[in-house]
Design a protein around this motif. Sequence first.
Motif, short mmCIF file in Angstrom:
data_model
loop_
_atom_site.label_atom_id
_atom_site.label_comp_id
_atom_site.label_asym_id
_atom_site.label_seq_id
_atom_site.Cartn_x
_atom_site.Cartn_y
_atom_site.Cartn_z
N GLY A 144 0.84 -1.11 -0.03
CA GLY A 144 0.14 -0.12 0.13
C GLY A 144 0.97 1.30 -0.10
O GLY A 144 0.09 2.41 0.09
N ASP A 145 1.93 1.37 0.30
CA ASP A 145 2.79 2.31 -0.04
C ASP A 145 4.19 2.65 -0.68
O ASP A 145 5.03 1.97 -0.39
CB ASP A 145 2.97 2.36 1.73
CG ASP A 145 3.36 4.18 2.21
OD1 ASP A 145 3.70 5.12 1.10
OD2 ASP A 145 3.03 4.82 2.74
N ALA A 146 4.24 3.28 -1.88
CA ALA A 146 5.18 3.04 -2.55
C ALA A 146 6.73 4.03 -1.79
O ALA A 146 7.89 3.96 -2.25
CB ALA A 146 4.72 3.18 -3.94
N ASN A 147 5.98 5.09 -1.87
CA ASN A 147 6.69 5.88 -0.95
C ASN A 147 7.63 5.54 -0.03
O ASN A 147 8.77 5.76 0.69
CB ASN A 147 6.41 7.33 -0.64
CG ASN A 147 6.09 8.27 -2.08
OD1 ASN A 147 6.82 8.58 -2.41
ND2 ASN A 147 4.32 8.86 -1.97
N ALA A 148 7.09 5.20 1.01
CA ALA A 148 7.49 3.77 2.46
C ALA A 148 8.66 2.94 1.46
O ALA A 148 9.70 3.14 1.82
CB ALA A 148 6.35 3.28 3.09
N TRP A 149 8.18 2.47 0.48
CA TRP A 149 9.42 1.85 0.02
C TRP A 149 10.65 2.47 -0.29
O TRP A 149 11.59 1.57 0.20
CB TRP A 149 8.71 0.69 -1.06
CG TRP A 149 8.03 -1.17 -0.28
CD1 TRP A 149 6.88 -0.47 -0.22
CD2 TRP A 149 8.87 -1.64 -0.13
NE1 TRP A 149 6.15 -2.28 0.26
CE2 TRP A 149 7.96 -2.37 0.52
CE3 TRP A 149 9.57 -2.07 0.16
CZ2 TRP A 149 7.66 -4.04 0.79
CZ3 TRP A 149 10.38 -3.49 0.79
CH2 TRP A 149 8.95 -4.34 1.56
N ALA A 150 10.26 3.45 -1.36
CA ALA A 150 11.25 4.35 -1.33
C ALA A 150 12.02 5.35 -0.64
O ALA A 150 13.12 4.98 -0.63
CB ALA A 150 11.02 5.73 -2.02
N ASP A 151 11.20 4.85 0.63
CA ASP A 151 12.25 5.48 1.97
C ASP A 151 13.81 4.42 2.30
O ASP A 151 14.36 4.93 2.93
CB ASP A 151 11.56 6.58 2.97
CG ASP A 151 10.59 7.74 2.42
OD1 ASP A 151 11.20 7.87 1.68
OD2 ASP A 151 9.29 7.80 2.94
N LEU A 152 12.60 3.79 2.56
CA LEU A 152 13.12 2.36 2.49
C LEU A 152 14.33 1.92 1.63
O LEU A 152 15.37 1.46 2.77
CB LEU A 152 12.73 1.07 2.65
CG LEU A 152 13.15 -0.33 3.56
CD1 LEU A 152 13.94 -0.30 4.90
CD2 LEU A 152 12.08 -1.17 3.67
N ALA A 153 14.95 2.41 0.91
CA ALA A 153 15.08 1.83 -0.33
C ALA A 153 16.95 2.94 -0.27
O ALA A 153 17.99 2.79 0.19
CB ALA A 153 14.87 2.02 -1.63
N LYS A 154 16.08 3.94 0.51
CA LYS A 154 17.20 4.92 0.80
C LYS A 154 18.12 5.67 1.66
O LYS A 154 19.19 4.88 2.20
CB LYS A 154 16.83 6.52 0.74
CG LYS A 154 15.95 7.37 -0.68
CD LYS A 154 15.24 8.35 -0.39
CE LYS A 154 15.82 10.00 -0.06
NZ LYS A 154 15.46 11.12 -0.34
N LEU A 155 17.30 4.42 2.93
CA LEU A 155 18.08 4.21 4.19
C LEU A 155 19.58 3.08 3.80
O LEU A 155 20.26 3.12 4.14
CB LEU A 155 17.17 4.14 5.72
CG LEU A 155 16.09 5.05 5.61
CD1 LEU A 155 14.99 4.31 6.70
CD2 LEU A 155 17.64 6.13 6.23
N GLN A 156 18.70 1.46 2.89
CA GLN A 156 19.50 1.17 2.31
C GLN A 156 20.38 0.80 1.69
O GLN A 156 22.32 0.51 1.96
CB GLN A 156 18.54 -0.26 2.25
CG GLN A 156 18.11 -0.41 2.90
CD GLN A 156 16.69 -1.92 2.58
OE1 GLN A 156 16.25 -1.22 1.15
NE2 GLN A 156 16.05 -2.31 3.22
N HIS A 157 20.64 2.41 0.97
CA HIS A 157 21.36 2.56 0.11
C HIS A 157 22.83 3.42 0.63
O HIS A 157 23.38 3.17 0.89
CB HIS A 157 20.84 3.58 -1.35
CG HIS A 157 21.73 4.26 -2.16
ND1 HIS A 157 22.69 5.31 -2.18
CD2 HIS A 157 22.17 3.59 -3.13
CE1 HIS A 157 22.92 5.21 -3.20
NE2 HIS A 157 22.87 4.07 -4.46
N ARG A 158 22.40 4.20 2.22
CA ARG A 158 23.10 4.80 2.60
C ARG A 158 23.66 3.93 3.33
O ARG A 158 25.05 4.33 3.77
CB ARG A 158 22.06 6.33 3.49
CG ARG A 158 21.48 6.92 2.89
CD ARG A 158 20.94 8.16 3.57
NE ARG A 158 20.25 8.59 2.85
CZ ARG A 158 19.23 9.32 4.22
NH1 ARG A 158 18.70 9.16 5.42
NH2 ARG A 158 18.27 9.95 3.38
#
Length: 172
Positions: A114-128
């Motif tokens: 239900g939340d594409a933006n939450a997945w994107a935020d998680l992706a950014k944290l993992q990338h960092r």
Amino acid sequence: LEMMDYTDKIDPNNRRTAGLRNYILRIRELTAEVARLEGLRREKKLTDRDVFMLSRCYFEMGRTMEAAQLARGLIDKLTDRESQHALATMFLEAHLDADAERALNNYLKLNPQGDANAWADLAKLQHRSGRKQAAQQSFIQGYQIDRQSLFQRLQRDQELYELAAPLFQRRK
């Protein structure tokens, strides 16, 4: 408030005081709620829900680090989507990546589709944190949910663009 009342009386077409009035009234409400909750805290009668409300009040008042410190103990206790999302938002804004990632993971377990933006935020944290493959997988999860919003976000978010760009390159 009295000055705004006077200003509104002598200049009834002035609409600039409404926002300030609402802000002052909201700060009054928050201050009263913080006082009530801090009283319970001194008496050691705070429930997890009270701690959550106090942290949200602190957050809304701009006391971000205090809010985050209180909320840290709630990440694994609160089990509803809205609370986990609110916790993740607090930690993201406080730049507390590890806590934000834990809250996002909990939130996404409760709301995986239900939340594409939450997945994107998680992706950014993992990338960092150097987990590029996990970051790309998280981005893909979000992209499968809502391509259009994530594509628009890519155009505004350089960090997200950098982690997702290799996924869009043509393979020869």
